[in-house]
Design a protein around this motif. Structure first.
Motif, PDB file in Angstrom:
ATOM      1  N   VAL A 543      67.544   2.142  86.868  1.00 40.49           N
ATOM      2  CA  VAL A 543      66.268   2.241  87.562  1.00 40.49           C
ATOM      3  C   VAL A 543      66.451   2.212  89.074  1.00 40.49           C
ATOM      4  O   VAL A 543      65.636   2.758  89.837  1.00 40.49           O
ATOM      5  CB  VAL A 543      65.324   1.101  87.106  1.00 40.49           C
ATOM      6  N   THR A 544      67.532   1.620  89.549  1.00 41.67           N
ATOM      7  CA  THR A 544      67.773   1.529  90.992  1.00 41.67           C
ATOM      8  C   THR A 544      68.083   2.876  91.632  1.00 41.67           C
ATOM      9  O   THR A 544      68.141   2.986  92.854  1.00 41.67           O
ATOM     10  CB  THR A 544      68.930   0.559  91.268  1.00 41.67           C
ATOM     11  N   LYS A 545      68.274   3.907  90.809  1.00 39.89           N
ATOM     12  CA  LYS A 545      68.466   5.249  91.345  1.00 39.89           C
ATOM     13  C   LYS A 545      67.138   5.896  91.733  1.00 39.89           C
ATOM     14  O   LYS A 545      67.109   7.015  92.234  1.00 39.89           O
ATOM     15  CB  LYS A 545      69.187   6.127  90.324  1.00 39.89           C
ATOM     16  N   SER A 546      66.036   5.197  91.477  1.00 38.17           N
ATOM     17  CA  SER A 546      64.725   5.690  91.887  1.00 38.17           C
ATOM     18  C   SER A 546      64.608   5.628  93.414  1.00 38.17           C
ATOM     19  O   SER A 546      65.332   4.865  94.069  1.00 38.17           O
ATOM     20  CB  SER A 546      63.619   4.850  91.244  1.00 38.17           C
ATOM     21  N   THR A 547      63.731   6.440  93.974  1.00 38.09           N
ATOM     22  CA  THR A 547      63.564   6.472  95.426  1.00 38.09           C
ATOM     23  C   THR A 547      62.138   6.125  95.817  1.00 38.09           C
ATOM     24  O   THR A 547      61.185   6.480  95.121  1.00 38.09           O
ATOM     25  CB  THR A 547      63.913   7.852  95.999  1.00 38.09           C
ATOM     26  N   ILE A 548      62.009   5.416  96.943  1.00 43.60           N
ATOM     27  CA  ILE A 548      60.716   5.030  97.498  1.00 43.60           C
ATOM     28  C   ILE A 548      60.734   5.421  98.964  1.00 43.60           C
ATOM     29  O   ILE A 548      61.580   4.937  99.729  1.00 43.60           O
ATOM     30  CB  ILE A 548      60.471   3.523  97.347  1.00 43.60           C
ATOM     31  N   THR A 549      59.877   6.314  99.378  1.00 44.83           N
ATOM     32  CA  THR A 549      59.875   6.800 100.759  1.00 44.83           C
ATOM     33  C   THR A 549      58.503   6.606 101.386  1.00 44.83           C
ATOM     34  O   THR A 549      57.486   6.603 100.701  1.00 44.83           O
ATOM     35  CB  THR A 549      60.255   8.290 100.816  1.00 44.83           C
ATOM     36  N   GLY A 550      58.502   6.472 102.694  1.00 48.61           N
ATOM     37  CA  GLY A 550      57.258   6.300 103.422  1.00 48.61           C
ATOM     38  C   GLY A 550      57.090   4.905 103.994  1.00 48.61           C
ATOM     39  O   GLY A 550      56.138   4.643 104.734  1.00 48.61           O
ATOM     40  N   LEU A 551      58.011   3.994 103.645  1.00 57.21           N
ATOM     41  CA  LEU A 551      57.933   2.622 104.143  1.00 57.21           C
ATOM     42  C   LEU A 551      59.128   2.257 105.014  1.00 57.21           C
ATOM     43  O   LEU A 551      59.350   1.087 105.327  1.00 57.21           O
ATOM     44  CB  LEU A 551      57.851   1.641 102.960  1.00 57.21           C
ATOM     45  N   PHE A 565      52.706   6.012 100.334  1.00 56.27           N
ATOM     46  CA  PHE A 565      54.152   6.114 100.197  1.00 56.27           C
ATOM     47  C   PHE A 565      54.464   6.792  98.873  1.00 56.27           C
ATOM     48  O   PHE A 565      53.645   6.807  97.951  1.00 56.27           O
ATOM     49  CB  PHE A 565      54.830   4.753 100.316  1.00 56.27           C
ATOM     50  N   SER A 566      55.638   7.405  98.790  1.00 57.48           N
ATOM     51  CA  SER A 566      56.012   8.202  97.622  1.00 57.48           C
ATOM     52  C   SER A 566      57.038   7.469  96.776  1.00 57.48           C
ATOM     53  O   SER A 566      57.942   6.828  97.302  1.00 57.48           O
ATOM     54  CB  SER A 566      56.584   9.559  98.055  1.00 57.48           C
ATOM     55  N   VAL A 567      56.868   7.599  95.449  1.00 56.21           N
ATOM     56  CA  VAL A 567      57.790   6.968  94.504  1.00 56.21           C
ATOM     57  C   VAL A 567      58.248   8.025  93.506  1.00 56.21           C
ATOM     58  O   VAL A 567      57.428   8.713  92.901  1.00 56.21           O
ATOM     59  CB  VAL A 567      57.116   5.801  93.760  1.00 56.21           C
ATOM     60  N   THR A 568      59.543   8.170  93.328  1.00 54.90           N
ATOM     61  CA  THR A 568      60.116   9.100  92.350  1.00 54.90           C
ATOM     62  C   THR A 568      61.090   8.340  91.467  1.00 54.90           C
ATOM     63  O   THR A 568      62.054   7.741  91.958  1.00 54.90           O
ATOM     64  CB  THR A 568      60.855  10.260  93.043  1.00 54.90           C
TER      65      THR A 568
END
Length: 742
Positions: A543-551, A565-568
Motif C-alpha cells: 500500500v505504501t506504493k500509493s501516491t498522495i500529491t497536493g500537500l 489533494f490527489s490520491v492514487t
C-alpha cells in the motif's frame, strides 16, 4: 414521487429476502440522503452569498450606457406615471431593445409540436414545461445518465405509439407513464424483435399510468401468421423492469422464452398490472432470478403452443412478496419442479397477516402440483397433488343391456397417501452460487439435521427423472452437522453446457437433490477466462506504493480556504490485460486519526481547510486509507484488507490581515466552490490545532515525498474541524460536477 419510493422499497425488500441479486432502480440509503441534503443546503447558502455581488455590478454599468435615462427609469418604479414613461421608451429606445426584452417569452416549450411524448422540465420558480420528443428513444437518450442513487426520469405519453425498432434503455432509469388511455404497438409486421430492451447496471424501465389512465403494450401483428422473435420487454445483465396498475402486456406470439417479459440476469417487479394473451417458448414471463410481487397482479391465459404457461421460474428463482398482495391471479411453472421445491417467500421486514391467503393467489400451470404454505416460516413449497385411484366399471358380459352395469365399489376408506417429504433440512442460500475460477463454482447451504452430501454434473436439459435415478448414497461422504452451514466447492466444471446437482441425505429420512443450471446466459457470461500457461506473474503491491500529491508545499490556511489533494492507490492505474491474482489498492477515505472509529472521522472528499484559519506555521499528520482488491480472472473483487498511508501537510504563518480574509471557497475555485459560512457545526469546528514535530522522510511507512511519516505517532484529535469543513465545502462541488458529467 410516491411510486418511485414504492419501487425503491420493493427492490430493497427483494434484497432482504435472501440475497437475491437485484438493481435498485431508485433507492437511496439513509446515509446518502443525509449527505445529499447537507450538500444541497451548502449549495443554496453559497448561491445566496454570491448573488448580491453580481447584482451590485449591474447598476454600475447601466449609467454608462444610458446616463440620462437611468435615474428616471429606476426611481419611479411605483409611481403612477408609468404609461408616460413607456411612451418615452418607445420613441427613444431602439426597437431591438423591446424585442430583446421579449426573447425570454418567445421560446417557451409550449410552442413545440405536441408529439405526445414529453419530459416535464421545472424551472427555478417551480413552473413545469413539457419538452416534446419525436420518439421514445429520443426522449430516453435525452434523459440523465443514472447512478445507484438517482431516481427515474418520467416520460409522459399522451398519444398512441407505433414502434418500428427496439427501444433500448442502458445506463438510464426510465418510467413510461400513460396520460389517458394509451397503446404502444408494433408498427409493421417487419418489426419482430424485442419491443423494449433493458440492460446493464443502473438501468431500469417501468410502465405506469396517472390520473386514471391506462396503458396497453401489445406485440400483436395484423397478420396472425407472423411470429415474433423477441419479447415485449427483454431484461438482462442487471437491468430491471417494473409493471404497475392499469398496465396490460398482451398479444405477443414469440419464439422467445418469455413472450411478454424475458429476464436473464436481471430483475422483475410486478406491483400491479395484467399479463395475458401471450405465447412464448416457455410462456409469458421467463425469469432466472426472483420475481418481486405486491398489489393486485394478474398473469394468466398465456400459453406454450396450446398449453397453459404463464410465469416460468428457472434455476433457484421464486416469488418474493414485498408488500400486501390482494386479489391477484398468478399461474406459474418451475424448471426445478419437485416435491418440496420452494417457490414463494416473504421479504424480510415485510409483515403478512395471512400467508395462506397470499399463497392461494398462486397456482401451478399444470394439475401436477399445488402450493404447500408454511405459515410459521412464511414460505411455500410445491406439493404433488394427491389423486384418488381411478376405478373402471366392471360389466358382466352375461348381463342384458337393460340392466345397469355393476361397478367395483370404491374403498370405504381413503387410499393411503405417502407423507409429504420434508425438504427443510437442506436450504440453499439464495444468491451464493458464484464462479471462483474457470472450472470451479461455490455455493452455500444450511441444514437442520445431521446429513451427508455430495455433488455431480450432468449435461444440460437432462430429464429430472433420469437425474433422480443417478443418486448414489455411497458417494455421500461429506458430513454436515445439524443447524450448521456448509459450502459446496464444485470443481472441474465441464466446458459444455452443464447442470450441477447437489445431493444430501439426512440420518433419518429421504435424500434431497437440488439442481443448479450453470448454462444460463447470465451465469455463463460471468465465468472467468481459462488460465493460460503463457500468462505473466500476478502484479502485487504494498500500500505504501500509493501516491498522495497536493500537500507537499506549506498551505496558506486563511479562513474558509480549502485545498484539494490527489490520491492514487498502488496499482490503481494498471491497464488491461489483467491476470488472476493481480492486486490494486483503491482510496477510500482520509482521517486525522490513525485509527478512526466514527463515521465523522472518515472523509471521502479529498480536500482540506480550516474555518477560522491557521495562524502559525506548523506540521500535521494525515492518514489516507485504501482497500485492497484482487482480480479473480474475470473481475476485481473487494477484500477485507484496509491499510493506511501516513503523510503530512504544513501551514504557513499568517498575518493578522490574513486572518480577517472573507472565506472564498477552495483555492483555485475563484469563490465558486462554496464552503459554507465557515462556522461549521458544534464545538469541534472551533478546536485548536496541535502540530507535530518536523517531518522525517526516512520513516519506514513513507513511499514518496508526498507520503512520509513523522516522529509523532499520536493521532491529532483536535483537527476534526478540518475534516468536517472539508466535507461541507466539498459536497457542493462534487454534486455539481456529477450533474454536469451526467
Amino acid at each position: 414521487m410516491r411510486r418511485k419510493q414504492l419501487y425503491a422499497m420493493i427492490l430493497a425488500g427483494a434484497l432482504a429476502a435472501g440475497g437475491v441479486p437485484v438493481t435498485a432502480m431508485a433507492a437511496d440509503t439513509a446515509a446518502e440522503e443525509a449527505g445529499d441534503l447537507g450538500a444541497g443546503e451548502n449549495t443554496e447558502e453559497s448561491a445566496a452569498e454570491e448573488q448580491p455581488a453580481e447584482e451590485n455590478k449591474e447598476p454600475t454599468e447601466a449609467p454608462a450606457e444610458q446616463p440620462a435615462e437611468a435615474p428616471a427609469e429606476s426611481n419611479p418604479a411605483e409611481a403612477p406615471a408609468e404609461p408616460a414613461q413607456e411612451e418615452k421608451q418607445e420613441t427613444e429606445t431602439p426597437a431591438e431593445t423591446t424585442e430583446e426584452n421579449k426573447e425570454p417569452t418567445e421560446a417557451p416549450a409550449e410552442e413545440q409540436t405536441d408529439t405526445g411524448i414529453a419530459i416535464n422540465e421545472v424551472d427555478a420558480d417551480g413552473n413545469v414545461t413539457p419538452k416534446y420528443y419525436n420518439s421514445l428513444q429520443e426522449a430516453i437518450d435525452a434523459a440523465e445518465a443514472a447512478t445507484a442513487e438517482s431516481s427515474a426520469t418520467v416520460i409522459e405519453v399522451s398519444k398512441p405509439i407505433a414502434l418500428s425498432s427496439t427501444v433500448t434503455v442502458s445506463g438510464k432509469k426510465i418510467s413510461i407513464c400513460a396520460v389517458g388511455d394509451i397503446s404502444i404497438a408494433r408498427e409493421t409486421e417487419s418489426f419482430t424483435g424485442d419491443m423494449f430492451k433493458v440492460s446493464d447496471e443502473n438501468s431500469s424501465l417501468s410502465f405506469e399510468t396517472k390520473d386514471g389512465g391506462s396503458l396497453t403494450v401489445s406485440g400483436a401483428f395484423t397478420d396472425a401468421a407472423v411470429t415474433a422473435g423477441g419479447s415485449i420487454v427483454n431484461v438482462s445483465d442487471s437491468g430491471s423492469f417494473g409493471l404497475f396498475s392499469n398496465v396490460v402486456l398482451s398479444g405477443n406470439i414469440s419464439s422467445a422464452d418469455g413472450a411478454a417479459v424475458n429476464c436473464t440476469g436481471g430483475q422483475i417487479v410486478l406491483a400491479g398490472g395484467t399479463i395475458t394473451g401471450n405465447t412464448g417458448a416457455k410462456g409469458a414471463v421467463y425469469s432466472d432470478s426472483a420475481v418481486c410481487v405486491q398489489g393486485t397482479v394478474a398473469v394468466k391465459d398465456n400459453k406454450i403452443g396450446d398449453a397453459q404457461a404463464n410465469v416460468y421460474l428457472d434455476g433457484t428463482a421464486e416469488f418474493v412478496i414485498t408488500d400486501e398482495l390482494t386479489g391477484s391471479d398468478i399461474s406459474f411453472t418451475h424448471a426445478s419442479a419437485a416435491e418440496g421445491t420452494e417457490v414463494l417467500a416473504v421479504a424480510e421486514n415485510v409483515t403478512v397477516a395471512d400467508f395462506k391467503a397470499v399463497a392461494e393467489q398462486f397456482s401451478y400451470d399444470t394439475e401436477e402440483y399445488i402450493l404447500n404454505p408454511d405459515t410459521e416460516t412464511n414460505k411455500a413449497t410445491l406439493k404433488k397433488k394427491a389423486t384418488e385411484p381411478s376405478v373402471s366399471p366392471s360389466v358382466s358380459p352375461s348381463v342384458s343391456p337393460s340392466v345397469k352395469p355393476t361397478t367395483t365399489a370404491k374403498p370405504t376408506t381413503k387410499p393411503t397417501v405417502t407423507p409429504t417429504k420434508t425438504p427443510s433440512f437442506l436450504k440453499y442460500k439464495s444468491g451464493s452460487l458464484k464462479w471462483t475460477d474457470h472450472t470451479t463454482v461455490s455455493l452455500q447451504f444450511s441444514v437442520t439435521q445431521n446429513c451427508k452430501w455430495y455433488y455431480f454434473f450432468v449435461d444440460a436439459d437432462t430429464d429430472t427423472k433420469v437425474i433422480q435415478n443417478m443418486y448414489d448414497a455411497s458417494r455421500a461422504t461429506n458430513v454436515a452437522k445439524a443447524n450448521t452451514s456448509f459450502t459446496v466447492k464444485a470443481e472441474n466444471v465441464p466446458e459444455a453446457d452443464t447442470w450441477l446437482v447437489v445431493c444430501a441425505k439426512p440420518d433419518s429420512g429421504k435424500a434431497k437433490m437440488s439442481i443448479f443450471k450453470l448454462n444460463t446466459a447470465s451465469f455463463k457470461k460471468k465465468r472467468p477466462g481459462a488460465a493460460t500457461t503463457s500468462t505473466r506473474p500476478a502484479r502485487t503491491y504494498a500500500v505504501t506504493k500509493s501516491t498522495i500529491t497536493g500537500l507537499e508545499n506549506p498551505l496558506k490556511f486563511t479562513p474558509g480556504t480549502f485545498y484539494e489533494f490527489s490520491v492514487t492507490g498502488a496499482g490503481q492505474n494498471d491497464e488491461k490485460p489483467y491476470v488472476s491474482g493481480d492486486e490494486r489498492w483503491i482510496p477510500m477515505y482520509w482521517s486525522l486519526s490513525e485509527n478512526p472509529t466514527k463515521s465523522g472521522e472518515k472523509n471521502t472528499t479529498f480536500r482540506i481547510g480550516s474555518p477560522k484559519g491557521i495562524a502559525d506555521a506548523k506540521t500535521y499528520n494525515i492518514y489516507v486509507f485504501f482497500k485492497k482488491q484482487i482480480y479473480n480472472g474475470s473481475e476485481w473483487q473487494d477484500t477485507d484488507v484496509i491499510e493506511s498511508v501516513k503523510t503530512q501537510f504544513s501551514s504557513q504563518k499568517l498575518s493578522p490581515e490574513d486572518l480577517t480574509v472573507t472565506p472564498t471557497g477552495a483555492a483555485g475555485d475563484n469563490g465558486s466552490g462554496g464552503g459554507g459560512d465557515g462556522s461549521g457545526s458544534g464545538n469541534e469546528t472551533d478546536a485548536e490545532l496541535t502540530a507535530t514535530e518536523a517531518a522525517s522522510e526516512k520513516d519506514g511507512g513513507s513511499s514518496s515525498k508526498s507520503a512520509v511519516s513523522t516522529l509523532d505517532e499520536s493521532p491529532i484529535g483536535a483537527m476534526v474541524a478540518l475534516a468536517a469543513l472539508s466535507l461541507l465545502a466539498g459536497g457542493y462541488i462534487l454534486i455539481r460536477k456529477r450533474k454536469k458529467d451526467i
